[in-house]
Design an enzyme around this catalytic site. Structure first.
Site, PDB file in Angstrom:
ATOM      1  N   ASP A  63      66.535  32.295  40.807  1.00 14.84           N
ATOM      2  CA  ASP A  63      66.059  30.904  40.652  1.00 14.84           C
ATOM      3  C   ASP A  63      66.664  30.322  39.380  1.00 14.84           C
ATOM      4  O   ASP A  63      67.372  31.028  38.657  1.00 14.84           O
ATOM      5  CB  ASP A  63      64.529  30.876  40.567  1.00 14.84           C
ATOM      6  CG  ASP A  63      64.006  31.683  39.396  1.00 14.84           C
ATOM      7  OD1 ASP A  63      63.698  32.871  39.593  1.00 14.84           O
ATOM      8  OD2 ASP A  63      63.975  31.163  38.259  1.00 14.84           O
ATOM      9  N   GLU A 117      62.591  45.456  43.784  1.00 11.56           N
ATOM     10  CA  GLU A 117      63.782  45.730  42.968  1.00 11.56           C
ATOM     11  C   GLU A 117      64.242  47.187  43.077  1.00 11.56           C
ATOM     12  O   GLU A 117      65.394  47.484  42.779  1.00 11.56           O
ATOM     13  CB  GLU A 117      63.523  45.327  41.509  1.00 11.56           C
ATOM     14  CG  GLU A 117      63.417  43.805  41.373  1.00 11.56           C
ATOM     15  CD  GLU A 117      62.975  43.331  39.998  1.00 11.56           C
ATOM     16  OE1 GLU A 117      63.354  42.209  39.628  1.00 11.56           O
ATOM     17  OE2 GLU A 117      62.229  44.042  39.300  1.00 11.56           O
TER      18      GLU A 117
HETATM   19  N1  ADE Z   1      62.569  36.404  36.766  1.00 14.52           N
HETATM   20  C1  ADE Z   1      63.184  35.722  37.751  1.00 14.52           C
HETATM   21  N2  ADE Z   1      63.014  34.405  37.586  1.00 14.52           N
HETATM   22  C2  ADE Z   1      62.262  34.232  36.480  1.00 14.52           C
HETATM   23  C3  ADE Z   1      61.738  33.106  35.816  1.00 14.52           C
HETATM   24  N3  ADE Z   1      61.970  31.865  36.253  1.00 14.52           N
HETATM   25  N4  ADE Z   1      60.998  33.309  34.704  1.00 14.52           N
HETATM   26  C4  ADE Z   1      60.761  34.556  34.261  1.00 14.52           C
HETATM   27  N5  ADE Z   1      61.225  35.653  34.853  1.00 14.52           N
HETATM   28  C5  ADE Z   1      61.973  35.509  35.960  1.00 14.52           C
END
Ligand code: ADE
Length: 234
Positions: free
Chosen positions: A196, A12
């Protein structure tokens, strides 16, 4: 003006360090802080490691030890709002801790006495972000981000977080950074690019899209810095 730019993971902040090119590395409290000059601004850049505790430590260190006067967070998040697709950007209007639970004592989820369920991010920094997005023709969504010490890969948990907090995205650091900045009266801005959808495929998608989505967020933050610098000159 000294500005902190923070991420949670190496991926990041890597695009940020690439952009600033020259920096000094300072080790403190088992973490690395990168000090750089960018235009007329002094920057302190760091990744905290994952989760609320490390994020709170890093945010507080950037402010109290390194003298940051504003804090910008760049990273990735899981989407809750179905309008958010992989690579989309979301700015937190306000943040909450979805895993904070003393409901046994009659309090709402996310609340502890003398705290508040939501912490609001800085209005001025959000305005700058909107301006940058407009100039660049980038779609920038604003919404509620929920934070917890949990990687969510579960449609049931995700639905609960949406219903309880009205959250649009979730991650693992933002709200703790918000609490620290709010307490120390430092304006803050939390930007996330979707990696995601916090569902069954979340683990796989996260691994696949972490790097590309982190770069989308970091690139936007760098453009915001140009705007912040220009803003001060006026
Ligand atoms: N950061 C990116 N995706 C995530 C997820 N599914 N749960 C927690 N933090 C995240």
């Amino acid at each position: 003006m000294k500005i902190a730019i923070m991420g949670a993971m190496p991926e990041e902040i890597a695009p940020l360090l690439e952009k600033v090119e020259r920096y000094e590395k300072v080790e403190y409290a088992k973490n690395s802080y990168y000090l750089a000059q960018y235009r007329d601004m002094e920057l302190v850049i760091a990744y905290s490691k994952i989760g609320k505790v490390f994020a709170a430590l890093t945010a507080a260190t950037m402010i109290e030890k390194f003298g940051a006067q504003q804090l910008l967070f760049s990273g990735v998040a899981g989407a809750i709002n179905p309008d958010l697709k992989i690579g989309d950007l979301i700015v937190a209007t306000k943040l909450c801790q979805h895993d904070l639970d003393i409901t046994a004592f009659g309090h709402p989820y996310g609340y502890v006495p003398e705290g508040s369920v939501f912490v609001e991010s800085d209005v001025h920094l959000r305005k700058i972000a909107r301006r940058v997005a407009k100039e660049k023709g980038i779609v920038l969504k604003e919404g509620i981000i929920a934070t917890g010490d949990q990687f969510v890969a579960d449609p049931v948990r995700k639905a609960w977080i949406m219903e309880e907090f009205g959250a649009d995205a979730l991650e693992m650091e933002g709200a703790s950074v918000a609490v620290v900045c709010d307490a120390l009266e430092v304006p803050f801005f939390i930007l996330r690019s979707i990696s995601d959808s916090a569902d069954m495929d979340a683990g796989f998608d996260f691994d696949t899209f972490l790097e590309s989505s982190a770069k989308v967020s970091a690139d936007f933050i760098m453009t915001m810095l140009d705007e912040i610098d220009g803003d001060r000159d006026q």
